[in-house]
Design a protein around this motif. Structure first.
Motif, mmCIF file in Angstrom:
data_model
loop_
_atom_site.group_PDB
_atom_site.id
_atom_site.type_symbol
_atom_site.label_atom_id
_atom_site.label_comp_id
_atom_site.label_asym_id
_atom_site.label_seq_id
_atom_site.Cartn_x
_atom_site.Cartn_y
_atom_site.Cartn_z
ATOM 1 N N ASP A 15 0.833 -1.198 0.000
ATOM 2 C CA ASP A 15 0.000 0.000 0.000
ATOM 3 C C ASP A 15 0.870 1.252 0.000
ATOM 4 N N ALA A 47 0.655 4.834 0.534
ATOM 5 C CA ALA A 47 -0.448 5.423 1.285
ATOM 6 C C ALA A 47 -0.538 6.943 1.244
ATOM 7 N N CYS A 74 -3.669 7.521 3.717
ATOM 8 C CA CYS A 74 -4.804 6.617 3.857
ATOM 9 C C CYS A 74 -4.330 5.175 3.897
ATOM 10 N N HIS A 75 -5.046 4.348 4.619
ATOM 11 C CA HIS A 75 -4.722 2.925 4.717
ATOM 12 C C HIS A 75 -5.540 2.135 3.706
ATOM 13 N N ASN A 76 -4.851 1.524 2.735
ATOM 14 C CA ASN A 76 -5.508 0.684 1.734
ATOM 15 C C ASN A 76 -6.670 1.400 1.048
ATOM 16 N N LEU A 117 -2.462 0.744 -4.717
ATOM 17 C CA LEU A 117 -2.447 -0.436 -3.851
ATOM 18 C C LEU A 117 -2.244 -1.661 -4.740
ATOM 19 N N THR A 141 -10.638 -2.683 1.964
ATOM 20 C CA THR A 141 -10.726 -2.239 3.358
ATOM 21 C C THR A 141 -10.561 -3.394 4.346
ATOM 22 N N GLN A 172 2.721 -1.284 4.353
ATOM 23 C CA GLN A 172 2.369 0.083 3.979
ATOM 24 C C GLN A 172 3.632 0.913 3.814
ATOM 25 N N PRO A 179 4.736 4.802 3.376
ATOM 26 C CA PRO A 179 4.159 6.141 3.505
ATOM 27 C C PRO A 179 4.811 7.211 2.635
ATOM 28 N N GLY A 187 -8.356 8.703 7.413
ATOM 29 C CA GLY A 187 -6.975 8.952 7.021
ATOM 30 C C GLY A 187 -6.314 9.944 7.956
#
Length: 273
Positions: free
Chosen positions: A159, A161, A180-182, A187, A205, A215, A217, A238
Motif C-alpha cells: 500500500d 499510502a 490513507c490505509h488501503n 495499492l 478495506t 504500507q 508512507p 486517514g
C-alpha cells in the motif's frame, strides 16, 4: 524473479453489482451508465486526471486493461479503441453484461496474464484517479524488499499510502493532502501467476483477512478524485500531512504530470454542465 504488473480500469462497465450505486434491472443500469452527459463527464476525468500518469510511467513494463461493455456508445468506445491502438501498455477488454462482477473482472484480466511471470502485481484503478509517474517502478522495487514475506503465502498487499484528495464541488477545486490505509489506488496485490483472483476479488478495506500487508508512507503516490459522479463521495478515514508552502502545484506536476489550472478548469466546466 519476473514480476508482471497487471491492472484493471473499469470504464462504465455495464454489469450488475460491484459498485456502491446499485440497480435492480440491467435496463436501469444501462440508462444510468450510458447517459451521454455522464459519459462525457467520465471521459473528461479519465483524460485529464487518470491518463497522464500512466502515459508518463518511468517503468513502461506494465499492462492496464480497460474494461467496458461491447455496446458502450460512441464516441467513447471509439476513443478507447484508438487509445489502446496507440499505447501498447493499454489493452481493451469488451465484456458482455454479467450478473457477478468478480467473474466479469476475471474474464477481463485472464487473457493478459503472463504465464512466465513468477508473481503478478495486480492493481485496480478508477477512471478518475491518478498514480504517480513512478508507481510501477516503486511497486516493483518495494516488493523486492519484502518478497520473502510474499513467498510464505503467495499473497501480499503493498500500500502506497500518501496522496492527494481532489474534491470538485460547486465549480471549485479543493486539494487535501492525506495518508490513507488501503485506499485502493496505488495499492498492489501480489499473487501467484496461477491464482484466479484479481485485485477486485479482495475488499481493499479488509485485506488483513486474506494476506499480510506492507504500507509505504513515502513518496506521494496517488490522487483520488471526489465529485458528483463518484461511486463513493466520501474521503474516508486517514491522516493529514502538510506539504511545504506552495509545493502542491509542483507535486502535481512532477509526481503526476498534472496541472492545477487544468484541474480547476475541469471542476468549473463540469459544474456548468
Amino acid at each position: 524473479m519476473r514480476v508482471q504488473m497487471l491492472g484493471l480500469c473499469r470504464f462504465s462497465y455495464l454489469g450488475m453489482r460491484g459498485y456502491q450505486v446499485d440497480h435492480d434491472r440491467i435496463e436501469d443500469r444501462r440508462a444510468y451508465l450510458y447517459d451521454p452527459d455522464r459519459l462525457a463527464r467520465r471521459w473528461s476525468w479519465f483524460e485529464t486526471v487518470a491518463l497522464p500518469g500512466w502515459l508518463a510511467q518511468t517503468d513502461p513494463d506494465y499492462t492496464l486493461v480497460l474494461m467496458t461493455g461491447p455496446d458502450l456508445p460512441d464516441p467513447f468506445l471509439a476513443r478507447l479503441r484508438d487509445l489502446c491502438d496507440r499505447v501498447p501498455q493499454l489493452r481493451l477488454s469488451l465484456v458482455p453484461p454479467m450478473e457477478y462482477h468478480l467473474q466479469a473482472c476475471r474474464a477481463a484480466i485472464a487473457p493478459h496474464r503472463d504465464p512466465d511471470a513468477t508473481v503478478i502485481g495486480h492493481f485496480r484503478h478508477d477512471d478518475d484517479d491518478a498514480v504517480a509517474v513512478d508507481y510501477i517502478a516503486r511497486a516493483r522495487a518495494d516488493f523486492a524488499a519484502v518478497a520473502d514475506l510474499w513467498a510464505r503465502e503467495g499473497r501480499l498487499s503493498l500500500d502506497h499510502a500518501r496522496g492527494l484528495m481532489i474534491e470538485a464541488r460547486d465549480g471549485r477545486l479543493r486539494i487535501t493532502p492525506r495518508i490513507c490505509h488501503n485506499m485502493g489506488v496505488a495499492l498492489t496485490i501480489f499473487l501467484r501467476p496461477d491464482a484466479p483472483e484479481t485485485a477486485l476479488d479482495f475488499n481493499h478495506t479488509r485485506l488483513a483477512q486474506w494476506m499480510p500487508g506492507v504500507q509505504v508512507p513515502e513518496p506521494v503516490m496517488f490522487v483520488r478524485s471526489i465529485h458528483g459522479d463518484s461511486d463513493s463521495g466520501d474521503m474516508g478515514p486517514g491522516l493529514p500531512w502538510q506539504p511545504e508552502e506552495g509545493a502542491i502545484n509542483r507535486i502535481l506536476r512532477e509526481r503526476f504530470d498534472l496541472r492545477r489550472g487544468a484541474l480547476a478548469a475541469l471542476a468549473r466546466r463540469l459544474s456548468l454542465g
